[in-house]
Design an enzyme around this catalytic site. Structure first.
Site, short mmCIF file in Angstrom:
data_model
loop_
_atom_site.label_atom_id
_atom_site.label_comp_id
_atom_site.label_asym_id
_atom_site.label_seq_id
_atom_site.Cartn_x
_atom_site.Cartn_y
_atom_site.Cartn_z
N THR A 21 48.61 5.75 29.24
CA THR A 21 47.85 4.56 29.66
C THR A 21 48.68 3.61 30.51
O THR A 21 48.15 2.86 31.31
CB THR A 21 47.28 3.85 28.41
OG1 THR A 21 46.41 4.77 27.75
CG2 THR A 21 46.51 2.61 28.74
N SER A 69 47.52 12.81 24.50
CA SER A 69 46.73 13.54 23.50
C SER A 69 46.66 15.03 23.84
O SER A 69 46.24 15.85 23.02
CB SER A 69 45.32 12.95 23.37
OG SER A 69 44.68 12.99 24.63
N1 ASP Z 1 45.28 8.50 25.35
C1 ASP Z 1 46.41 7.76 25.87
C2 ASP Z 1 47.64 8.64 25.78
O1 ASP Z 1 48.13 8.88 24.74
C3 ASP Z 1 46.61 6.51 25.12
C4 ASP Z 1 47.78 5.68 25.54
O2 ASP Z 1 48.54 6.01 26.40
O3 ASP Z 1 47.95 4.60 25.01
O4 ASP Z 1 48.12 9.08 26.78
#
Ligand code: ASP
Length: 343
Positions: A21, A69
């Site tokens: 993110t 993820s």
């Molecule tokens: N889904 C994102 C990831 O883990 C969440 C984040 O970066 O905060 O890459």
């Protein structure tokens, strides 16, 4: 000059980028895309350089570029290799890894288990995408770089730096799905006697290959049966992390299956952890499925680690132990207490 003698007068920090993110953008329909982020990554580094004290030198290395993820054992292997490669340069003062928060806790312990260098590795990320009006990534990255450049962070191993919190890797967990203070650390309230806890950070005797070892996490809520556990064993798991209730107690049918496995599959290592967020999983209760009874079957307690990090540690020990089959499992059981977080 050895790594222990690396100069900190003109710190050189290498930033390994992996997506997440912190460099994500938002589509017109509101979805956050946390990968394929070349322009956002370049902008993030430019912005950092514009605010960084002039004496700190940063360089960047693109290691991955995806939503964390999607990461798993192969990516942990890649990141362990990348960080060790960066630290092979004695000119490097410290490493920062920008990473998605979803699976940052697994990467953190995978790196920390290998990290026997005094120089810091700081993992950071963000809860809000780079194009958010109140993006938290820039401040987190600045904090991580400043920390990695500061001699105070030497000898502390891998650190997680997010939302003004600085946490050691082992015991760390994503704690909030959206709040900028995204992580908390489960650890003893009081240091144990002897070494201060930050120095009790044993590293592996060899290089783990996470992608070579299957370890599964099985949630064991009240009344659950052994269907999922048997499926994981059939799929080739060499280790199981069973997430029970309380201090790591398992429901009767699962406990029955574990007892049977102890007889039939001495090559398998079983760890009990807890769905409770904080405190220690221990071999305390003596009834059927209680931690004390499970311990008589060779089941290990995860202590302060929760499922995600217990899985990485178990895979690491299975991967680095000498021998095979029941001997390897017995060796991992002997080693476990040394690693699972000082209790
Ligand atoms: N889904 C994102 C990831 O883990 C969440 C984040 O970066 O905060 O890459």
């Amino acid at each position: 000059m050895t790594s222990a003698e690396t100069s900190t007068d003109t710190p050189h920090i290498v930033i390994c980028t992996t997506g997440g993110t912190i460099t994500a953008s938002t589509t017109s329909d509101g979805a956050v895309i946390a990968g394929d982020s070349d322009p956002a990554t370049a902008a993030m580094l430019d912005q950092l350089r514009s605010v960084l004290p002039g004496e700190i030198r940063v360089s960047a290395r693109a290691v991955l570029d995806a939503d964390s993820s999607t990461f798993g054992p192969a990516e942990w292997d890649l990141l362990v290799d990348a960080v060790s490669d960066v630290l092979a340069d004695p000119d490097v003062t410290g490493v920062v890894v920008t990473h998605g928060t979803d699976t940052l806790e697994e990467t953190a312990i995978a790196l920390d288990l290998h990290h026997d260098d005094p120089r810091p590795v700081a993992l950071t990320g963000a809860q809000r995408p780079a194009d958010h009006p109140e993006a938290d990534g820039p401040a987190n990255l600045l904090d991580a770089v400043l920390l990695a450049a500061d001699p105070v962070s030497r000898d502390l191993g891998v650190l997680v730096v997010l939302g003004r919190a600085i946490l050691q890797a082992r015991g760390v967990r994503k704690w909030h799905t959206t709040d900028p203070v995204a992580f908390a650390r489960n650890s003893p309230d009081h240091p144990v006697e002897g070494l201060p806890p930050e120095l009790e950070r044993p590293t592996l005797t060899g290089r783990a290959r996470f992608a070579d070892v299957r370890v599964d996490v099985v949630a064991c809520p009240p009344g659950s049966d052994a269907t999922a556990l048997h499926a994981c064993v059939s799929a080739g798991a060499r280790g199981l992390v069973l997430e029970g209730s309380g201090s790591g107690n398992l429901p009767p049918e699962v406990a029955g299956a574990v007892a049977q496995l102890a007889e039939e599959r001495p090559d398998l290592v079983v760890v009990a952890t807890s769905r409770v967020p904080r405190g220690e999983a221990t071999a305390t209760y003596g009834g059927h499925g209680g931690g004390a009874e499970l311990a008589t079957r060779g089941v290990l307690s995860a202590g302060y680690l929760r499922s995600g990090q217990a899985r990485v540690l178990l895979a690491a020990l299975l991967s680095t132990t000498d021998g095979a089959g029941a001997d390897a499992a017995a060796d991992v059981r002997r080693q476990w207490d040394r690693y699972h977080l000082y209790s």
